[in-house]
Design a protein around this motif. Structure first.
Motif, PDB file in Angstrom:
ATOM      1  N   TYR A   1      16.291  -3.350  -5.241  1.00 19.53           N
ATOM      2  CA  TYR A   1      15.139  -4.060  -5.355  1.00 19.53           C
ATOM      3  C   TYR A   1      13.946  -3.635  -5.689  1.00 19.53           C
ATOM      4  CZ  TYR A   1      19.497  -7.001  -2.768  1.00 19.53           C
ATOM      5  OH  TYR A   1      20.132  -8.076  -1.997  1.00 19.53           O
TER       6      TYR A   1
ATOM      7  N   ARG B   1      17.869 -17.701 -16.479  1.00 19.95           N
ATOM      8  CA  ARG B   1      17.598 -18.933 -16.554  1.00 19.95           C
ATOM      9  C   ARG B   1      16.190 -19.370 -16.688  1.00 19.95           C
ATOM     10  NH1 ARG B   1      15.362 -21.910 -13.119  1.00 19.95           N
ATOM     11  NH2 ARG B   1      13.723 -20.175 -11.719  1.00 19.95           N
TER      12      ARG B   1
ATOM     13  N   ARG C   1      22.408  -0.857  -4.369  1.00 21.02           N
ATOM     14  CA  ARG C   1      21.589  -2.611  -4.665  1.00 21.02           C
ATOM     15  C   ARG C   1      20.179  -1.432  -4.665  1.00 21.02           C
ATOM     16  NH1 ARG C   1      23.712  -8.228  -3.638  1.00 21.02           N
ATOM     17  NH2 ARG C   1      25.408  -7.726  -4.918  1.00 21.02           N
TER      18      ARG C   1
ATOM     19  N   GLN D   1      19.895 -12.884 -13.864  1.00 27.05           N
ATOM     20  CA  GLN D   1      20.276 -14.337 -14.213  1.00 27.05           C
ATOM     21  C   GLN D   1      19.511 -14.828 -13.593  1.00 27.05           C
ATOM     22  OE1 GLN D   1      22.666 -13.471  -9.814  1.00 27.05           O
ATOM     23  NE2 GLN D   1      24.200 -14.740 -10.821  1.00 27.05           N
ATOM     24  N   GLU D   2      17.733 -14.287 -13.499  1.00 24.01           N
ATOM     25  CA  GLU D   2      16.540 -15.312 -13.571  1.00 24.01           C
ATOM     26  C   GLU D   2      16.413 -15.122 -14.969  1.00 24.01           C
ATOM     27  OE1 GLU D   2      13.682 -17.487 -11.099  1.00 24.01           O
ATOM     28  OE2 GLU D   2      15.514 -17.097 -10.898  1.00 24.01           O
TER      29      GLU D   2
ATOM     30  N   ARG E   1      13.597  -8.712  -6.469  1.00 19.42           N
ATOM     31  CA  ARG E   1      15.347  -8.940  -6.351  1.00 19.42           C
ATOM     32  C   ARG E   1      16.266  -7.428  -7.257  1.00 19.42           C
ATOM     33  NH1 ARG E   1      15.328 -14.424  -7.838  1.00 19.42           N
ATOM     34  NH2 ARG E   1      13.776 -15.336  -8.209  1.00 19.42           N
ATOM     35  N   HIS E   2      17.279  -7.143  -6.880  1.00 24.15           N
ATOM     36  CA  HIS E   2      18.165  -6.280  -7.582  1.00 24.15           C
ATOM     37  C   HIS E   2      18.457  -6.242  -8.596  1.00 24.15           C
ATOM     38  CE1 HIS E   2      21.786  -8.975  -7.014  1.00 24.15           C
ATOM     39  NE2 HIS E   2      21.695  -8.805  -5.900  1.00 24.15           N
TER      40      HIS E   2
ATOM     41  N   GLU F   1      10.021 -13.105  -5.148  1.00 22.73           N
ATOM     42  CA  GLU F   1      10.653 -12.701  -4.163  1.00 22.73           C
ATOM     43  C   GLU F   1      10.992 -11.123  -5.323  1.00 22.73           C
ATOM     44  OE1 GLU F   1      14.013 -14.388  -2.483  1.00 22.73           O
ATOM     45  OE2 GLU F   1      15.109 -14.832  -4.861  1.00 22.73           O
TER      46      GLU F   1
ATOM     47  N   TYR G   1      20.506  -6.993 -11.222  1.00 22.83           N
ATOM     48  CA  TYR G   1      22.282  -8.469 -11.064  1.00 22.83           C
ATOM     49  C   TYR G   1      21.174  -9.344 -11.122  1.00 22.83           C
ATOM     50  CZ  TYR G   1      25.959 -11.073 -12.224  1.00 22.83           C
ATOM     51  OH  TYR G   1      26.559 -12.257 -12.697  1.00 22.83           O
ATOM     52  N   GLY G   2      20.380  -9.886 -10.172  1.00 25.48           N
ATOM     53  CA  GLY G   2      19.945 -10.748 -10.125  1.00 25.48           C
ATOM     54  C   GLY G   2      18.169 -11.157 -11.136  1.00 25.48           C
TER      55      GLY G   2
END
Length: 120
Positions: free
Chosen positions: A71, A30, A69, A26-27, A19-20, A17, A22-23
Motif C-alpha cells: 500500500y 475511474r 500487497r 482502478q482509481e 491504496r495497493h 487514502e 491494483y487499487g
C-alpha cells in the motif's frame, strides 16, 4: 520534476487514502473516465519514480490470498507537488479557453460555414 499524466493521476488516486497497486489502477481508470488505463508493470515504474522523488511512500504491506500487497500513501511533498501541477494545468486550460473564446468572437456568422465549404 516533470509530472506525466499517469503520475498526476496516481498521485490524485492517493489523496484520500493509501491504496495497493491494483487499487491505484482502478482509481486511475475511474478518475480518467477510462481514458487512462495503467498496466501493473507501468504503474510500478510510476510508483518507483514518485517514491524516488519522495512524493509517495510505502504505507504498509499485507498478505491477501497468499500474495503480498504493498500500500502506498501520498506524502506531504507529494500533496504539494500535486497541488502545484493542478494549478499549472488549470492556468493552461484557462489560457487556452480564453484564446478559443477570442477566436470564436472574431469569426463572423457564416464565415466558418463558408470556410468549411471551401468558399474563400
Amino acid at each position: 520534476m516533470n509530472i506525466t499524466e499517469p503520475m498526476f493521476l496516481a498521485l490524485t488516486a492517493l489523496v484520500d487514502e493509501p491504496r495497493h497497486g491494483y487499487g491505484i489502477v482502478q482509481e486511475v481508470d475511474r478518475l480518467s473516465g477510462g481514458r487512462v488505463q495503467l498496466k501493473i508493470g507501468s504503474l510500478y515504474g510510476v510508483l518507483d519514480r514518485l517514491a524516488g522523488e519522495g512524493l509517495v511512500a510505502l504505507d504498509r504491506e499485507e498478505v491477501a490470498q497468499g500474495r503480498l500487497r504493498r500500500y502506498y500513501r501520498l506524502t506531504d511533498s507529494g500533496a504539494g507537488a500535486l497541488e502545484e501541477e493542478a494549478a499549472r494545468l488549470a492556468a493552461n486550460a484557462r489560457a487556452a479557453t480564453a484564446r478559443l473564446r477570442d477566436r470564436n468572437a472574431r469569426l463572423l456568422p457564416g464565415t466558418a460555414t463558408a470556410l468549411a465549404g471551401g468558399a474563400w
